[in-house]
Design a protein around this motif. Structure first.
Motif, PDB file in Angstrom:
ATOM      1  N   THR A  37      15.706  13.130 -25.019  1.00 60.57           N
ATOM      2  CA  THR A  37      17.154  13.087 -24.822  1.00 60.57           C
ATOM      3  C   THR A  37      17.734  14.486 -24.791  1.00 60.57           C
ATOM      4  O   THR A  37      18.555  14.821 -23.923  1.00 60.57           O
ATOM      5  CB  THR A  37      17.818  12.266 -25.947  1.00 60.57           C
ATOM      6  N   GLY A  45      15.058   8.855 -22.188  1.00 67.58           N
ATOM      7  CA  GLY A  45      15.770  10.090 -22.509  1.00 67.58           C
ATOM      8  C   GLY A  45      16.747  10.466 -21.411  1.00 67.58           C
ATOM      9  O   GLY A  45      17.869  10.916 -21.691  1.00 67.58           O
ATOM     10  N   TYR A  67      19.735   8.066 -21.641  1.00 62.05           N
ATOM     11  CA  TYR A  67      20.614   8.409 -22.761  1.00 62.05           C
ATOM     12  C   TYR A  67      21.503   9.605 -22.421  1.00 62.05           C
ATOM     13  O   TYR A  67      22.702   9.615 -22.712  1.00 62.05           O
ATOM     14  CB  TYR A  67      19.792   8.741 -24.001  1.00 62.05           C
ATOM     15  N   ALA A  68      20.897  10.638 -21.838  1.00 62.62           N
ATOM     16  CA  ALA A  68      21.646  11.867 -21.554  1.00 62.62           C
ATOM     17  C   ALA A  68      22.749  11.626 -20.526  1.00 62.62           C
ATOM     18  O   ALA A  68      23.906  12.029 -20.736  1.00 62.62           O
ATOM     19  CB  ALA A  68      20.689  12.955 -21.061  1.00 62.62           C
ATOM     20  N   SER A 124      25.481   9.256 -22.041  1.00 62.12           N
ATOM     21  CA  SER A 124      26.372   9.869 -23.033  1.00 62.12           C
ATOM     22  C   SER A 124      27.361  10.814 -22.365  1.00 62.12           C
ATOM     23  O   SER A 124      28.509  10.931 -22.813  1.00 62.12           O
ATOM     24  CB  SER A 124      25.548  10.623 -24.085  1.00 62.12           C
ATOM     25  N   LEU A 183      26.558   9.173 -29.278  1.00 66.25           N
ATOM     26  CA  LEU A 183      26.057  10.340 -28.547  1.00 66.25           C
ATOM     27  C   LEU A 183      27.201  11.164 -27.971  1.00 66.25           C
ATOM     28  O   LEU A 183      27.147  12.400 -27.958  1.00 66.25           O
ATOM     29  CB  LEU A 183      25.121   9.890 -27.423  1.00 66.25           C
ATOM     30  N   ALA A 223      24.441  14.694 -27.539  1.00 70.19           N
ATOM     31  CA  ALA A 223      23.195  13.957 -27.338  1.00 70.19           C
ATOM     32  C   ALA A 223      22.045  14.554 -28.142  1.00 70.19           C
ATOM     33  O   ALA A 223      21.248  13.831 -28.735  1.00 70.19           O
ATOM     34  CB  ALA A 223      22.842  13.921 -25.850  1.00 70.19           C
ATOM     35  N   GLY A 254      21.134  12.330 -31.386  1.00 72.39           N
ATOM     36  CA  GLY A 254      19.880  11.689 -31.019  1.00 72.39           C
ATOM     37  C   GLY A 254      18.837  11.731 -32.113  1.00 72.39           C
ATOM     38  O   GLY A 254      17.894  10.932 -32.119  1.00 72.39           O
TER      39      GLY A 254
END
Length: 272
Positions: A93, A147, A150-151, A154, A219, A224, A228
């Motif tokens: 992430t 990952g 998520y990045a 967020s 996040l 993040a 994370g």
């Protein structure tokens, strides 16, 4: 984090009787229908044109990539084997967050990141009889794609909000989810035990939708790379659930690797 901790054990139960491709498509379909309802209730506006690319990348990571690759891995190995790989999620992430310009960790951060990655790679190599299993490659692909999801998710949450981000990501994925659910629909639904359907229901509602309402918001609020790190606890919670619910033996070596990854990523957090 607690909601996601049960994802891999629940997926393991589901794929014991259901096709991994169906589990992936079906969970996205159910969560996508929940997402449509949430967007209608909230009367959420359409994302801006510039947001659709990030939504597609987030969807590829968290709606398609991680669910599919982890389900394929769990078809071959127990949940306790793949859960330590989640210790790499904070690093993946943070890496994508840095790549897209969301966070800029200091150079020493990446030293500890490599150490954590090396521990997991070594664990997979030794536990696989000094060779990498196909399941290990699937889990590495799952971690990388997650990952990324998520990045990008967020980053969008700061503008759209967590409910809108996961909902639109699921809506983007709905056409594939519908097609996949039809193509891989179980020949005989009754042949799958109730436990498999319970695992499928959990990952469809909680892992695929509810969990992200909290996760993306966290996040976005704390960054993040930093927030994370909470995923470190997910490794231990997941191993505990695998032992408690599935009766899987969790050896001392597995706990040691998980602890080593936690130490490495905690150090990376301190110097980020």
């Amino acid at each position: 984090m607690l909601i996601f901790s049960a994802s891999l054990p629940a997926t393991r139960v589901a794929v014991e009787a259901l096709d991994p491709w169906f589990v992936t498509a079906g969970r996205a379909l159910i969560a996508g229908l929940l997402a449509v309802g949430a967007l209608l209730v909230l009367r959420a506006p359409l994302p801006a044109r510039a947001d659709w690319r990030d939504l597609a990348l987030a969807a590829f990571g968290v709606v398609v990539g991680f669910p599919l690759f982890s389900a394929l891995a769990l078809k071959f190995v127990p949940a306790s084997h793949v859960i330590p790989f989640n210790g790499l999620l904070p690093l993946a992430t943070a890496g994508f967050a840095a790549l897209i310009g969301q966070d800029r960790p200091r150079p020493l951060f990446w030293v500890f990141a490599v150490m954590g990655s090396g521990l997991v790679a070594g664990y997979a190599w030794v536990s696989g009889g000094l060779e990498f299993e196909l399941a290990d490659l699937f889990m590495l692909a799952a971690i990388v794609t997650c990952g990324m999801g998520y990045a990008y998710g967020s980053r969008l949450t700061k503008r759209l909000g967590s409910v809108a981000v996961i909902s639109w990501a699921l809506v983007v994925s709905l056409p594939l989810a519908v097609v996949g659910s039809v193509l891989f629909w179980p020949a005989t639904i009754a042949s799958a035990p109730a436990s498999a359907w319970a695992g499928f229901a959990y990952v469809s509602v909680f892992s695929m939708f509810v969990g992200f309402l909290f996760w993306y918001r966290g996040l976005a609020l704390g960054g993040a790379a930093r927030v994370g790190q909470v995923q470190l606890l997910q490794v231990f919670a997941g191993l505990g659930l695998a032992a408690l619910l599935l009766g899987e033996p969790v050896g001392v070596g597995t706990w040691a690797v998980a602890a080593g990854v936690v130490v490495s990523v905690f150090a990376a957090k301190r110097v980020a």
